[in-house]
Design a protein around this motif. Structure first.
Motif, PDB file in Angstrom:
ATOM      1  N   ALA A  37       0.815  -1.217   0.000  1.00 35.54           N
ATOM      2  CA  ALA A  37       0.000   0.000   0.000  1.00 35.54           C
ATOM      3  C   ALA A  37       0.844   1.261   0.000  1.00 35.54           C
ATOM      4  O   ALA A  37       0.350   2.339  -0.363  1.00 35.54           O
ATOM      5  CB  ALA A  37      -0.929   0.007   1.214  1.00 35.54           C
ATOM      6  N   TRP A  43      -0.889   1.828  -5.587  1.00 35.98           N
ATOM      7  CA  TRP A  43      -2.094   2.341  -4.916  1.00 35.98           C
ATOM      8  C   TRP A  43      -3.022   3.034  -5.908  1.00 35.98           C
ATOM      9  O   TRP A  43      -4.222   2.781  -5.932  1.00 35.98           O
ATOM     10  CB  TRP A  43      -1.688   3.286  -3.801  1.00 35.98           C
ATOM     11  CG  TRP A  43      -2.820   3.860  -2.999  1.00 35.98           C
ATOM     12  CD1 TRP A  43      -3.316   5.128  -3.046  1.00 35.98           C
ATOM     13  CD2 TRP A  43      -3.606   3.168  -2.017  1.00 35.98           C
ATOM     14  NE1 TRP A  43      -4.351   5.283  -2.166  1.00 35.98           N
ATOM     15  CE2 TRP A  43      -4.552   4.095  -1.518  1.00 35.98           C
ATOM     16  CE3 TRP A  43      -3.603   1.868  -1.527  1.00 35.98           C
ATOM     17  CZ2 TRP A  43      -5.485   3.740  -0.537  1.00 35.98           C
ATOM     18  CZ3 TRP A  43      -4.537   1.528  -0.548  1.00 35.98           C
ATOM     19  CH2 TRP A  43      -5.459   2.452  -0.062  1.00 35.98           C
ATOM     20  N   LYS A  48      -6.115   1.188  -4.408  1.00 34.12           N
ATOM     21  CA  LYS A  48      -7.076   1.946  -3.604  1.00 34.12           C
ATOM     22  C   LYS A  48      -8.475   1.367  -3.710  1.00 34.12           C
ATOM     23  O   LYS A  48      -9.191   1.249  -2.709  1.00 34.12           O
ATOM     24  CB  LYS A  48      -7.072   3.415  -4.038  1.00 34.12           C
ATOM     25  CG  LYS A  48      -8.005   4.295  -3.231  1.00 34.12           C
ATOM     26  CD  LYS A  48      -7.921   5.744  -3.675  1.00 34.12           C
ATOM     27  CE  LYS A  48      -8.838   6.630  -2.850  1.00 34.12           C
ATOM     28  NZ  LYS A  48      -8.763   8.062  -3.278  1.00 34.12           N
ATOM     29  N   ALA A  51      -8.663  -1.895  -1.747  1.00 34.62           N
ATOM     30  CA  ALA A  51      -8.725  -1.622  -0.310  1.00 34.62           C
ATOM     31  C   ALA A  51     -10.114  -1.138   0.094  1.00 34.62           C
ATOM     32  O   ALA A  51     -10.666  -1.562   1.119  1.00 34.62           O
ATOM     33  CB  ALA A  51      -7.673  -0.583   0.070  1.00 34.62           C
ATOM     34  N   SER A  52     -10.702  -0.267  -0.722  1.00 34.61           N
ATOM     35  CA  SER A  52     -12.018   0.273  -0.416  1.00 34.61           C
ATOM     36  C   SER A  52     -13.084  -0.821  -0.419  1.00 34.61           C
ATOM     37  O   SER A  52     -13.967  -0.850   0.446  1.00 34.61           O
ATOM     38  CB  SER A  52     -12.377   1.364  -1.432  1.00 34.61           C
ATOM     39  OG  SER A  52     -13.665   1.873  -1.191  1.00 34.61           O
ATOM     40  N   LEU A  55     -12.699  -2.899   2.669  1.00 39.47           N
ATOM     41  CA  LEU A  55     -13.108  -2.137   3.844  1.00 39.47           C
ATOM     42  C   LEU A  55     -14.624  -2.165   4.016  1.00 39.47           C
ATOM     43  O   LEU A  55     -15.139  -2.340   5.128  1.00 39.47           O
ATOM     44  CB  LEU A  55     -12.605  -0.700   3.729  1.00 39.47           C
ATOM     45  CG  LEU A  55     -13.019   0.264   4.850  1.00 39.47           C
ATOM     46  CD1 LEU A  55     -12.484  -0.209   6.191  1.00 39.47           C
ATOM     47  CD2 LEU A  55     -12.519   1.685   4.551  1.00 39.47           C
ATOM     48  N   THR A 172      -5.535  -3.016   8.409  1.00 40.04           N
ATOM     49  CA  THR A 172      -4.313  -2.214   8.522  1.00 40.04           C
ATOM     50  C   THR A 172      -3.330  -2.529   7.402  1.00 40.04           C
ATOM     51  O   THR A 172      -2.512  -1.684   7.025  1.00 40.04           O
ATOM     52  CB  THR A 172      -3.645  -2.423   9.897  1.00 40.04           C
ATOM     53  OG1 THR A 172      -2.630  -1.440  10.078  1.00 40.04           O
ATOM     54  CG2 THR A 172      -3.011  -3.797  10.023  1.00 40.04           C
ATOM     55  N   TYR A 175      -4.050  -0.358   3.798  1.00 41.38           N
ATOM     56  CA  TYR A 175      -3.937   1.090   3.643  1.00 41.38           C
ATOM     57  C   TYR A 175      -2.534   1.595   3.971  1.00 41.38           C
ATOM     58  O   TYR A 175      -1.860   1.053   4.845  1.00 41.38           O
ATOM     59  CB  TYR A 175      -4.960   1.800   4.541  1.00 41.38           C
ATOM     60  CG  TYR A 175      -6.346   1.768   3.950  1.00 41.38           C
ATOM     61  CD1 TYR A 175      -6.804   2.825   3.172  1.00 41.38           C
ATOM     62  CD2 TYR A 175      -7.175   0.669   4.129  1.00 41.38           C
ATOM     63  CE1 TYR A 175      -8.068   2.800   2.599  1.00 41.38           C
ATOM     64  CE2 TYR A 175      -8.434   0.628   3.550  1.00 41.38           C
ATOM     65  CZ  TYR A 175      -8.882   1.691   2.792  1.00 41.38           C
ATOM     66  OH  TYR A 175     -10.115   1.650   2.210  1.00 41.38           O
ATOM     67  N   GLN A 179      -3.015   7.043   5.656  1.00 43.07           N
ATOM     68  CA  GLN A 179      -4.470   6.924   5.638  1.00 43.07           C
ATOM     69  C   GLN A 179      -4.994   5.898   6.637  1.00 43.07           C
ATOM     70  O   GLN A 179      -6.191   5.617   6.657  1.00 43.07           O
ATOM     71  CB  GLN A 179      -4.938   6.570   4.225  1.00 43.07           C
ATOM     72  CG  GLN A 179      -4.609   7.625   3.190  1.00 43.07           C
ATOM     73  CD  GLN A 179      -5.172   7.294   1.815  1.00 43.07           C
ATOM     74  OE1 GLN A 179      -6.279   6.792   1.687  1.00 43.07           O
ATOM     75  NE2 GLN A 179      -4.410   7.579   0.780  1.00 43.07           N
ATOM     76  N   LYS A 180      -4.107   5.339   7.432  1.00 40.34           N
ATOM     77  CA  LYS A 180      -4.525   4.307   8.378  1.00 40.34           C
ATOM     78  C   LYS A 180      -5.510   4.841   9.414  1.00 40.34           C
ATOM     79  O   LYS A 180      -6.453   4.149   9.801  1.00 40.34           O
ATOM     80  CB  LYS A 180      -3.310   3.713   9.085  1.00 40.34           C
ATOM     81  CG  LYS A 180      -2.658   2.552   8.343  1.00 40.34           C
ATOM     82  CD  LYS A 180      -1.552   1.933   9.186  1.00 40.34           C
ATOM     83  CE  LYS A 180      -1.028   0.647   8.577  1.00 40.34           C
ATOM     84  NZ  LYS A 180      -0.348   0.832   7.297  1.00 40.34           N
ATOM     85  N   ALA A 183      -9.007   5.092   7.835  1.00 40.06           N
ATOM     86  CA  ALA A 183      -9.512   3.772   7.448  1.00 40.06           C
ATOM     87  C   ALA A 183      -9.852   2.932   8.675  1.00 40.06           C
ATOM     88  O   ALA A 183     -10.929   2.320   8.748  1.00 40.06           O
ATOM     89  CB  ALA A 183      -8.486   3.052   6.572  1.00 40.06           C
TER      90      ALA A 183
END
Length: 472
Positions: A37, A43, A48, A51-52, A55, A172, A175, A179-180, A183
């Protein structure tokens, strides 16, 4: 078939960390290799969006975990209406035992994401929620159910509490360090919101059916289709990262780090207070203001207790966002200060007999716990990065070894902190049975928050501390 996603090398500048460029390799079973990341090109080139997507489904699964975890906090208030005759001590054990088990389950759950994969473990952990939800539906349908059986089923609700550790540890990895905070705050807030939704929805759901009757088994059965949906969503849309490896050696190293125990102490104050007060808030309202504990809405008892968990949940991502901008330690000090003031105010308004003043002052505590949850959790990666020797721990996550140690620490700290959610109902219950009210316990909480505020300032804001200059 294995597919790859590649992108041209990222330009290197004075502000861009030099990170090896690597292709993302997608393998069967939704496994992804070479995830990094911190690689800006990777990314921007698809990382990204991956990851989104993970999440979103992580939030939904964790949300249901919190729902099941907190079901008993609202169910116990309705047990007398369903024909149960438990005493005050038994009621407080039914409230607190899910938190005790949930906190304990967070220890093994921390290590199961690397073993099974984030996607795979989300499917399994969501499926386990079927046991306490169905068990509750069966048990509360019979007023003759013995207390030990009720206590066992309430304890199984703690499985939902374990979901937090695995979910946060998994996210964790997805990201970059910068941006952790947001997130992790969003992931946690979505989960924490489950406590509020449970306390809002259950009083309505249990009145469905014949007019004027209490259908308490629906408190458990209602959530079964949502759990099945979470299992399907995780199977269909989430991913496993081969780089997510928090081994036991890393955990042992994390345990040996004194800052892990300091952060765990602080997290007992923030998250432990949130989940502890959320679980006992319906009981507090019912005891102190029985006329205001519910409103009749189309023959449904709509508990106002959900407002506490709701405000705390919504405040959590803002705590992470503020920590990203100003540093987690500064925000945490402020949060503990507000919590201490709020606790004192609650005790001052209790003799006045004003429900609305009591509600407002207690909501102030909930907001502060939410902000503190986000800020303390944001501090953890920064603390471990600072101890690894990076230049700017607020923006750099350190090497892979440090990231794995951080992931282990996140799970361990979340587990230790959750024990605060067991202590708070027990202390309040002891205060009620021994003195007849809750004021002595609440004053004790205010004093604890002052101590935690001082510890945070001394260790992480004081000039000359071992992590000074990193904006922890």
């Amino acid at each position: 078939m294995t597919t790859t996603t590649s992108a041209p090398p990222a330009p290197v500048s004075a502000t861009t960390p030099t990170v090896p460029s690597a292709e993302l390799v997608h393998r069967p079973g939704r496994w992804i290799d070479n995830w990094n990341a911190e690689n800006p090109t990777q990314w921007a080139g698809g990382g990204k969006s991956i990851a989104s997507r993970n999440l979103k489904w992580s939030i939904f699964a964790e949300f249901l975990g919190f729902v099941i975890w907190q079901l008993w906090s609202i169910v116990v208030v309705q047990l007398p209406n369903a024909g149960f005759t438990f005493d005050t001590g038994q009621i407080f054990w039914l409230i607190s035992i899910p938190t005790l088990v949930g906190a304990t389950m967070r220890f093994p759950y921390t290590f199961l994401v690397p073993k099974f994969g984030g996607r795979n473990w989300t499917i399994i952990s969501a499926g386990l929620l079927l046991i306490p939800s169905i068990g509750l539906g069966i048990a509360v349908g019979n007023p003759d159910t013995p207390f030990p059986v009720m206590l066992l089923i309430a304890a199984l609700a703690g499985l939902g509490g374990g979901n937090f550790a695995s979910s946060m540890s998994n996210i964790t990895y997805f990201y970059p360090q910068s941006q952790k905070g947001y997130a992790l705050g969003l992931n946690a807030a979505g989960g924490n919101l489950g406590a509020a939704v449970a306390q809002l929805v259950v009083p309505i759901v249990i009145t469905l059916g014949a007019l004027g009757t209490l259908n308490l088994p629906l408190a458990g059965f209602f959530w079964v289709p949502f759990i099945l949906l979470a299992m399907f969503g995780a199977w269909k849309y989430m991913d496993n990262l081969s780089s997510a490896k928090a081994d036991f050696a890393g955990s042992i190293a994390a345990v040996k780090e004194p800052h892990l125990w300091i952060m765990a102490f602080l997290y007992i104050g923030t998250f432990g207070s949130f989940i502890g007060f959320a679980s006992v808030f319906p009981k507090l309202i019912a005891d102190q203001f029985p006329d205001y504990s519910s409103f009749q809405v189309v023959s449904a008892s709509l508990s106002l207790a959900f407002l506490g968990a709701l405000t705390g949940s919504l405040a959590r991502p803002f705590g992470g966002r503020l920590a990203d901008r100003f540093g987690g330690a500064l925000v945490t000090v402020f949060a503990f200060g507000v919590m201490a003031v709020g606790a004192v105010l609650v005790n001052l308004v209790l003799p006045l007999g004003s429900f609305w003043l009591f509600l407002v002052t207690f909501l102030l505590i909930f907001v502060a716990t939410g902000v503190g949850n986000g800020s303390t959790y944001r501090m953890i990666p920064s603390v471990f990065a600072a101890k690894s020797g990076v230049t700017d721990a607020h923006r750099e996550s350190g090497d892979v070894g440090t990231q794995r140690k951080t992931a282990a620490a996140l799970g361990l700290i979340s587990a230790i902190g959750a024990y605060g959610g067991f202590v708070i109902p027990q202390v309040l219950g002891f205060s009620k049975t021994s003195t007849g009210d809750y004021s002595s316990a609440i004053f004790a909480f205010a004093g604890a928050y002052v101590v935690m505020m001082a510890v945070t300032a001394f260790v992480y804001l004081r000039r000359g501390s071992s992590v000074a200059g990193h904006r922890i």
